[in-house]
Enzyme design. Structure first.
Site, mmCIF file in Angstrom:
data_model
loop_
_atom_site.group_PDB
_atom_site.id
_atom_site.type_symbol
_atom_site.label_atom_id
_atom_site.label_comp_id
_atom_site.label_asym_id
_atom_site.label_seq_id
_atom_site.Cartn_x
_atom_site.Cartn_y
_atom_site.Cartn_z
ATOM 1 N N LYS A 140 -13.107 -15.172 -7.913
ATOM 2 C CA LYS A 140 -13.223 -15.005 -9.443
ATOM 3 C C LYS A 140 -13.520 -16.518 -9.764
ATOM 4 O O LYS A 140 -12.840 -17.434 -9.368
ATOM 5 C CB LYS A 140 -11.564 -14.603 -10.208
ATOM 6 C CG LYS A 140 -11.833 -14.624 -11.562
ATOM 7 C CD LYS A 140 -10.195 -13.892 -11.923
ATOM 8 C CE LYS A 140 -10.416 -13.802 -13.440
ATOM 9 N NZ LYS A 140 -8.952 -13.495 -14.153
ATOM 10 N N SER A 189 -9.081 -9.537 -17.682
ATOM 11 C CA SER A 189 -10.252 -10.655 -17.442
ATOM 12 C C SER A 189 -11.084 -10.645 -16.189
ATOM 13 O O SER A 189 -12.199 -10.965 -16.066
ATOM 14 C CB SER A 189 -9.792 -11.839 -17.871
ATOM 15 O OG SER A 189 -8.962 -12.252 -16.651
ATOM 16 N N SER A 223 -4.682 -8.482 -16.188
ATOM 17 C CA SER A 223 -6.090 -8.896 -15.818
ATOM 18 C C SER A 223 -6.457 -8.587 -14.560
ATOM 19 O O SER A 223 -7.654 -8.526 -14.132
ATOM 20 C CB SER A 223 -6.329 -10.362 -15.943
ATOM 21 O OG SER A 223 -6.438 -10.744 -17.517
#
Lengths: 95, 493
Positions: B78, B156, B180
């Site tokens: 990420k 997210s 998330s």
């Protein structure tokens, strides 16, 4: 509690975010929607409750007060938008 | 071997150890999948050369014997994790051009275990969002699709979810502040675990809300989650909230025996207007656990309703403080200044240009709730409510509950752009089942458990006792086995 345009302007300045005048009404409206949602917290009886400081009961570790890092000015400055002579450069701060 | 990129971590590990497969082959398979998957918007900074070098080193290590489980496994990371020498932007314009001089502890732990980094993954800007629509890179897209409608992979960690579900990598890192990891995992039919607060070091992970943020793995199976979590976590002196506790062998704890476990069903999670499909998924999950010999018990977590409002005080407050560092001085974007502009104008213009709308909104809400005169009314009250939410969990665990079963999300994935004109609070409701877990610092896992009528994946969430990720994974493993979720998205990208 309702946020007016004047408050929205003040908050934007406190947050150091430039918000154009014509966007302030929408911002105030957004704030009001979010704060309206948050208002629900007033229904909760919090008498005698301590505000949470740490989610897991832990004692912060201690260590010797010694320098463990440093001597890398080039690395520290490598991502600066403006660096000169080993320093971060910014617009003039004092007259 | 065909379709190497579709392998699980466990299968790839076993095949590499047997000598049937090399990390170089596995890595090449993933790299060519990524090349053809631009339409998903999942990978935003590709590192193929680095990946090939790491794969070669991993193959040498495996040949030498005694390599760790994760050795040679190609991963996506990420964009929130700082990776040395590789762009790390947290999905934000304000970090444009930022190349860290250091590696986050979690990604370093993975590298020490011999993993391969394929590239960086899309995400909502500063992890603020539930649909991956606030990213400076543009949307990440869910590989699951109905007709021509493009769906959100959730957020997210939307790029991570999309990449794993589409088999662009074997697994990915995610982070979870209010849901998330778990919400995007549920939206894309994969597994995601947020460990107990303090399990994974936060050092080098771009901060959103420091008292809530935790990293975790997003994988194709519960076993993979166990393997990868073990490699990610561990004590780190550089994060003062990192727990100094031994990390168990989580995979060895997947015994398949959950007889006598007490599973709580919280009545407050049965919300008005909950779709029948979610209701049915939840009760099927309870039946699976009963069939496996667990005892399913109705419980109450009375302050559940107040979790989201408390979160939307605490998270923006912490964000406003954490994001104060983006000032155009030390890294990232600096606005072009006009004649006579001083340092205040530099800050204000830089932050207006660098932050997107949702980030600006949250920073300003946080600024407001922390400002003089409102600190007690909002921030301190929210922290008191947070203490009550945690106490709800403490109480049911004290009654002997081992884990709690809930739906992971209130719906299946929605269409990209569908929430554009909705009031921001509507988007926040996505996290209604997950956010309590962050507020209480507990471990939570989302496991794919079924499809809705349109054929989109739905997930169940299990919430565990603090530090009992092993037990939680074992229960989740049983749900996974009984749900038998094997559906995959049809390739259209």
């Amino acid at each position: 509690m309702s946020i007016d345009i004047e408050t929205a302007r003040k908050v934007a300045h406190l947050a150091r975010i430039k918000v154009e005048e014509d966007r302030l009404p929408e911002l105030a409206e957004n704030f009001n929607a979010i704060l309206g949602f948050i208002e629900q917290l007033n229904e909760v009886d919090v008498e005698g409750v301590e505000p949470m400081t740490s989610v897991t009961p832990m004692r912060l570790k201690r260590r010797e007060d010694v320098v463990t890092d440093g001597n890398m000015p080039e690395k520290v400055l490598s991502n600066a938008p403006d660096a000169r002579e080993g320093f971060f450069a910014v617009p003039k701060v004092v007259e | 071997m065909a379709d190497l990129n579709k392998l699980t971590i466990a299968d790839a590990r076993d095949a590499m150890r047997k000598g049937d497969l090399t990390s170089a082959e596995l890595t090449d398979a993933c790299l060519s999948e990524i090349e053809g998957a631009g339409a998903l918007g999942a990978f935003v900074h590709n590192t193929p050369d680095l990946a090939r070098d790491q794969a070669k080193a991993a193959d040498d290590r495996i040949k030498a014997g005694d390599a760790p489980d994760m050795c040679g496994i190609p991963l996506g990371i990420k964009d929130l994790f700082c990776t040395k020498g590789v762009a790390s932007q947290a999905g934000s314009r304000i970090l444009e051009g930022f190349i860290p001089e250091y590696e986050s502890t979690v990604s370093q732990n993975l590298l020490d275990n011999g993993t391969v980094m394929l590239g960086k993954l899309n995400m909502d800007e500063f992890a603020m969002g539930s649909s991956n629509e606030t990213s400076v890179y543009g949307n990440a897209v869910n590989p699951w699709k109905i007709d021509d409608r493009q769906l959100t992979p959730g957020g997210s960690s939307g790029g991570s979810a999309s990449a794993v579900a589409a088999d662009l990598c074997l697994a990915a890192t995610g982070t979870d502040t209010g849901g998330s990891i778990r919400q995007p995992a549920a939206f894309t039919g994969i597994t995601g675990i947020k460990p107990t607060y303090g399990r994974c070091s936060r050092w080098g992970v771009v901060a959103f809300a420091s008292s809530l943020d935790q990293a975790g793995p997003m994988t194709k199976s519960v076993r993979d989650a166990a393997i990868m979590l073990e490699a990610m976590c561990g004590h780190d002196a550089k994060d003062s909230t990192s727990a100094d506790l031994p990390v168990p062998n989580f995979e060895a704890m997947l015994t398949g025996d959950i007889k006598g476990k007490k599973i709580g069903l919280p009545k407050e999670y049965r919300m008005d207007g909950m779709p029948d499909e979610i209701e049915a998924l939840w009760s099927n999950g309870a039946d699976m656990l009963r069939d496996a010999g667990a005892e399913v018990i109705d419980i109450s977590l009375p302050h559940t309703k107040y979790a989201l409002p408390a979160y939307y005080v605490i998270a923006p407050a912490e964000a406003s403080s954490n994001l104060a560092r983006y000032d155009g001085v030390r890294y990232g974007h600096r606005a072009k200044l006009g004649q006579g502009d001083g340092i205040t104008e530099m800050y204000e213009k830089t932050r207006a240009e660098g932050f997107g709308d949702e980030v600006q909104r949250r920073v300003m809400v946080g600024t407001y709730v922390l400002s003089a005169g409102f600190y007690d009314a909002y921030y301190n009250r929210a922290r008191k409510v947070r203490a009550l939410i945690k106490k709800d969990f403490d109480d049911v665990f004290a009654q002997g509950i081992d884990a709690i079963l809930t739906p992971a999300t209130p719906s299946a994935a929605f269409g990209l752009g569908e929430m554009e004109n909705a009031d921001p609070v509507k988007m926040y409701l996505n996290d209604v089942f997950t956010v309590t877990v962050n507020l209480a610092g507990l471990p939570g896992i989302a496991v794919p458990a079924g499809l809705d009528a349109q054929g989109l994946p739905l997930g169940l969430q299990l919430i565990g006792r603090p530090w009992e990720e092993g037990d939680l994974l074992n229960i989740a493993h049983e749900v996974e086995a009984r749900a038998g979720f094997v559906a995959k998205p049809q390739k259209w990208w």
